[in-house]
Write an enzyme that holds these catalytic residues in place. Structure first.
Site, PDB file in Angstrom:
ATOM      1  N   GLU A  63      57.752  71.051  -0.100  1.00  0.00           N
ATOM      2  CA  GLU A  63      57.398  72.386  -0.636  1.00  0.00           C
ATOM      3  C   GLU A  63      55.979  72.379  -1.184  1.00  0.00           C
ATOM      4  O   GLU A  63      55.263  73.388  -1.088  1.00  0.00           O
ATOM      5  CB  GLU A  63      58.377  72.812  -1.731  1.00  0.00           C
ATOM      6  CG  GLU A  63      59.800  73.012  -1.254  1.00  0.00           C
ATOM      7  CD  GLU A  63      59.929  73.957  -0.073  1.00  0.00           C
ATOM      8  OE1 GLU A  63      59.348  75.058  -0.109  1.00  0.00           O
ATOM      9  OE2 GLU A  63      60.619  73.592   0.896  1.00  0.00           O
TER      10      GLU A  63
ATOM     11  N   ASN B  81      62.969  81.738  -5.362  1.00  0.00           N
ATOM     12  CA  ASN B  81      62.421  81.824  -4.001  1.00  0.00           C
ATOM     13  C   ASN B  81      63.355  82.525  -3.012  1.00  0.00           C
ATOM     14  O   ASN B  81      62.928  83.366  -2.226  1.00  0.00           O
ATOM     15  CB  ASN B  81      62.092  80.417  -3.492  1.00  0.00           C
ATOM     16  CG  ASN B  81      61.544  80.440  -2.087  1.00  0.00           C
ATOM     17  OD1 ASN B  81      60.533  81.070  -1.828  1.00  0.00           O
ATOM     18  ND2 ASN B  81      62.237  79.782  -1.170  1.00  0.00           N
TER      19      ASN B  81
ATOM     20  N   TRP C 101      53.813 100.971   9.366  1.00  0.00           N
ATOM     21  CA  TRP C 101      54.534 100.752   8.103  1.00  0.00           C
ATOM     22  C   TRP C 101      54.502 102.011   7.251  1.00  0.00           C
ATOM     23  O   TRP C 101      53.555 102.792   7.306  1.00  0.00           O
ATOM     24  CB  TRP C 101      53.881  99.621   7.301  1.00  0.00           C
ATOM     25  CG  TRP C 101      53.968  98.265   7.909  1.00  0.00           C
ATOM     26  CD1 TRP C 101      52.938  97.551   8.451  1.00  0.00           C
ATOM     27  CD2 TRP C 101      55.130  97.439   8.031  1.00  0.00           C
ATOM     28  NE1 TRP C 101      53.384  96.328   8.901  1.00  0.00           N
ATOM     29  CE2 TRP C 101      54.727  96.232   8.648  1.00  0.00           C
ATOM     30  CE3 TRP C 101      56.472  97.593   7.675  1.00  0.00           C
ATOM     31  CZ2 TRP C 101      55.617  95.195   8.916  1.00  0.00           C
ATOM     32  CZ3 TRP C 101      57.351  96.552   7.948  1.00  0.00           C
ATOM     33  CH2 TRP C 101      56.924  95.373   8.556  1.00  0.00           C
TER      34      TRP C 101
ATOM     35  N   TRP D 242      54.218  95.722   3.886  1.00  0.00           N
ATOM     36  CA  TRP D 242      54.318  94.487   3.102  1.00  0.00           C
ATOM     37  C   TRP D 242      53.177  94.362   2.098  1.00  0.00           C
ATOM     38  O   TRP D 242      53.325  93.719   1.050  1.00  0.00           O
ATOM     39  CB  TRP D 242      54.361  93.250   4.013  1.00  0.00           C
ATOM     40  CG  TRP D 242      53.210  93.121   4.965  1.00  0.00           C
ATOM     41  CD1 TRP D 242      53.140  93.611   6.232  1.00  0.00           C
ATOM     42  CD2 TRP D 242      51.954  92.461   4.730  1.00  0.00           C
ATOM     43  NE1 TRP D 242      51.925  93.305   6.802  1.00  0.00           N
ATOM     44  CE2 TRP D 242      51.189  92.595   5.901  1.00  0.00           C
ATOM     45  CE3 TRP D 242      51.413  91.773   3.649  1.00  0.00           C
ATOM     46  CZ2 TRP D 242      49.894  92.072   6.032  1.00  0.00           C
ATOM     47  CZ3 TRP D 242      50.133  91.245   3.760  1.00  0.00           C
ATOM     48  CH2 TRP D 242      49.384  91.403   4.941  1.00  0.00           C
TER      49      TRP D 242
ATOM     50  N   TRP E 286      54.965  86.919   1.909  1.00  0.00           N
ATOM     51  CA  TRP E 286      55.167  88.310   2.339  1.00  0.00           C
ATOM     52  C   TRP E 286      55.056  88.449   3.848  1.00  0.00           C
ATOM     53  O   TRP E 286      55.857  89.145   4.474  1.00  0.00           O
ATOM     54  CB  TRP E 286      54.192  89.260   1.616  1.00  0.00           C
ATOM     55  CG  TRP E 286      54.786  89.663   0.316  1.00  0.00           C
ATOM     56  CD1 TRP E 286      54.574  89.085  -0.896  1.00  0.00           C
ATOM     57  CD2 TRP E 286      55.785  90.680   0.114  1.00  0.00           C
ATOM     58  NE1 TRP E 286      55.373  89.683  -1.849  1.00  0.00           N
ATOM     59  CE2 TRP E 286      56.112  90.659  -1.259  1.00  0.00           C
ATOM     60  CE3 TRP E 286      56.420  91.591   0.938  1.00  0.00           C
ATOM     61  CZ2 TRP E 286      57.066  91.539  -1.811  1.00  0.00           C
ATOM     62  CZ3 TRP E 286      57.363  92.457   0.398  1.00  0.00           C
ATOM     63  CH2 TRP E 286      57.677  92.425  -0.960  1.00  0.00           C
TER      64      TRP E 286
ATOM     65  N   TRP F 246      53.952  73.189   1.633  1.00  0.00           N
ATOM     66  CA  TRP F 246      53.883  74.625   1.958  1.00  0.00           C
ATOM     67  C   TRP F 246      52.776  75.300   1.173  1.00  0.00           C
ATOM     68  O   TRP F 246      52.054  76.156   1.677  1.00  0.00           O
ATOM     69  CB  TRP F 246      55.212  75.318   1.634  1.00  0.00           C
ATOM     70  CG  TRP F 246      56.184  75.300   2.772  1.00  0.00           C
ATOM     71  CD1 TRP F 246      57.253  74.467   2.891  1.00  0.00           C
ATOM     72  CD2 TRP F 246      56.193  76.145   3.935  1.00  0.00           C
ATOM     73  NE1 TRP F 246      57.913  74.748   4.063  1.00  0.00           N
ATOM     74  CE2 TRP F 246      57.291  75.765   4.714  1.00  0.00           C
ATOM     75  CE3 TRP F 246      55.362  77.175   4.387  1.00  0.00           C
ATOM     76  CZ2 TRP F 246      57.600  76.386   5.935  1.00  0.00           C
ATOM     77  CZ3 TRP F 246      55.658  77.794   5.599  1.00  0.00           C
ATOM     78  CH2 TRP F 246      56.765  77.393   6.353  1.00  0.00           C
TER      79      TRP F 246
END
Ligand SMILES: Cc1cc2nc3c(=O)[nH]c(=O)nc-3n(C[C@H](O)[C@H](O)[C@H](O)COP(=O)(O)OP(=O)(O)OC[C@H]3O[C@@H](n4cnc5c(N)ncnc54)[C@H](O)[C@@H]3O)c2cc1C
Length: 474
Positions: free
Chosen positions: A279, A345, A310, A363, A386, A282
């Protein structure tokens, strides 16, 4: 060692609000000159698309704590307010400093300021020394066989893990900050610190962060592989804000996690620390995506999805933001965010998918709302999260893989413990009811809103929007 009586140097604090293992601060101390530790607060007026009172309040607490820590090693925090290039240029002229030390910030705004500061330093004939500090590896180090940046995480993670890691360095020593340098009073910063966000925030400062790291390593991280997706209780490290503000160095977090992995007595514990280290990878992946493709702040990472129609931030968005959608897991997450500046998360993914897929809202509105409320708000990771959820990002969930909030609840909060913690109207509702879409017009509990949409209908709608766009652009 006594400091030379010659001209001082400046350390510019940014996202590295600690005195332990701070690369640039240690280099400034090692120069032998007196060190002026400086922080330049922005002219923030309480309104900004990318920030908000929660992170500002936490930051103020961290600055106060940093000042206290600096005083134990012969320094004190010099605070100025304005644009960093103007204010540091002024401080250099005032003090006759001969060098500026700072840790590099890879986001486009941070990089832009560094470029301007380097020009200021050049004009003043002062050396500017930038260091790698926020990441174990900057984007330029983690490359494909062909020498380019990675667009997906798995191969990035493989190369990132295999690269040799730098070990943590010492606590800064003997700053000997000159007594005459003027500073703003910390709590009295013109537009800051006069308000409280009202949120229940983690304790600020380096000492509290190190204690969180210790507790995480001895506690939840040992079972991280199995429990990290459970949103109630503490199942993850809660170190997001500490890495965001550099209260701990990434080298310290990595080295302590690696040592815990090496000392693990079972495979389960070892796998858990492995997963946790992944992680941290990430975080560096998303930082690298932002460094390589800064346009992701405006555009979909995957060019195929640019121009999707959107929706705007209308009253549907407002219901989502307030936690009044009638979807218990979504409302719990959004209310947790407002109350604490944190959201688990798994729930971040659920609420982000709900906004983009069930409500079809852009978004970018959700991204900005998160940046205004998250205490760990980090431009790269937030944008990555996102875009992943919207189906437009690097390594994104493919657009047709849409999470169902009811099924997600059944899987990750089957007893409704998390939901009941944040949505008091649902206290008495049995867990299975919270995980089942009610029949049209049926309320889950008195005073709790009807679900604002039917998931299956909205799923079909967004799939149609993606498919039509795909057909148009080929
Ligand atoms: C829509 C969305 C928005 C997000 N916004 C942010 C953000 O603004 N800032 C942020 O730090 N993280 C963000 N994340 C990633 C993740 O949710 C948080 O890092 C994590 O919840 C923080 O809690 P923790 O420290 O207990 O995490 P842990 O699980 O204990 O992880 C430890 C650290 O690893 C890093 N990390 C973990 N998961 C991720 C991830 N998926 N992406 C990037 N880094 C990760 C973080 O630095 C985190 O503190 C977002 C995820 C989503 C889906």
């Amino acid at each position: 060692m006594a400091k030379s009586a010659g001209p001082p140097v400046i350390h510019w604090f940014r996202r590295d609000l600690r005195i332990t293992d701070n690369t640039a601060l240690n280099a400034a101390c090692a120069s032998g000159a007196e060190v002026i530790p400086a922080y330049v607060a922005s002219d923030w007026q309480g309104q900004h698309r990318w920030t908000g009172p929660i992170r500002q309040e936490f930051l103020c607490g961290c600055l106060r704590s940093l000042d206290g820590n600096l005083r134990t090693v012969g320094g004190r925090l010099i605070v100025r307010q304005g644009r960093a290039d103007d204010e540091l240029g002024r401080l250099i002229r005032e003090t006759g400093a001969t060098a500026l030390y700072f840790n590099r910030d890879p986001d486009p705004f941070g990089k832009g300021m560094e470029d301007r500061l380097r020009r200021v330093c050049e004009d003043l004939g002062v050396a500017a020394h930038g260091f790698k500090d926020h990441f174990l590896h900057e984007s330029s180090e983690v490359r494909t066989g062909g020498g380019g940046p990675f667009r997906v995480y798995t191969p990035f993670g493989r190369v990132w893990r295999a690269l040799p890691k730098v070990l943590p360095g010492p606590v800064a020593a003997n700053l000997a900050t000159p007594a005459e340098v003027g500073s703003l009073e910390l709590p009295g910063l013109a537009t800051w610190g006069q308000f409280s966000s009202g949120a229940d925030l983690p304790e600020p400062g380096e000492r509290a962060a190190r204690e969180r790291l210790r507790r995480a390593i001895e506690g939840p991280l040992r079972a991280y592989s199995e429990s990290r997706d459970t949103p109630h209780g503490q199942t993850t490290s809660r170190l997001g804000q500490d890495l965001r503000f550099g209260l701990l160095s990434i080298r310290e977090v990595h080295a302590r996690s690696l040592a815990a992995r090496e000392g693990a007595e079972t495979k389960g514990v070892r796998d858990s620390f492995d997963k946790f280290i992944g992680e941290l990878g990430w975080r560096e992946f998303y930082a690298s995506v932002l460094a390589e493709w800064p346009e992701v702040l405006d555009l979909e990472f995957n060019p195929q999805w640019r121009g999707l129609p959107w929706g705007e931030a209308d009253e549907r968005f407002d219901r989502w933001a307030r936690g009044e959608t009638g979807f218990p897991i979504v409302d719990a997450g959004m209310r947790e965010l407002l109350a604490t500046g944190f959201m688990h998360n798994r729930v971040r993914m659920i609420v982000a998918m709900f906004l983009t897929k069930d409500l079809q809202v852009d978004w970018r509105h959700g991204e900005s709302w998160f940046m205004r409320h998250l205490v760990d708000g980090e431009i790269g990771s937030n944008n990555g999260g996102w875009q992943w959820s919207a189906g437009t990002g690097a390594d994104a969930a493919p657009y047709f893989r849409i999470q169902n909030p009811w099924t997600q609840t059944k899987r990750y909060d089957p007893d409704g413990t998390y939901i009941k913690r944040w949505v008091p109207e649902l206290q008495k509702v049995p867990g299975p009811v919270l995980a089942t879409e009610p029949s049209p017009g049926m309320r889950i509990a008195p005073g709790y809103p009807l679900p604002m949409v039917r998931h299956a209908e909205e799923r079909d709608r967004i799939l149609g929007i993606f498919a039509a766009h795909k057909g148009r652009v080929g």
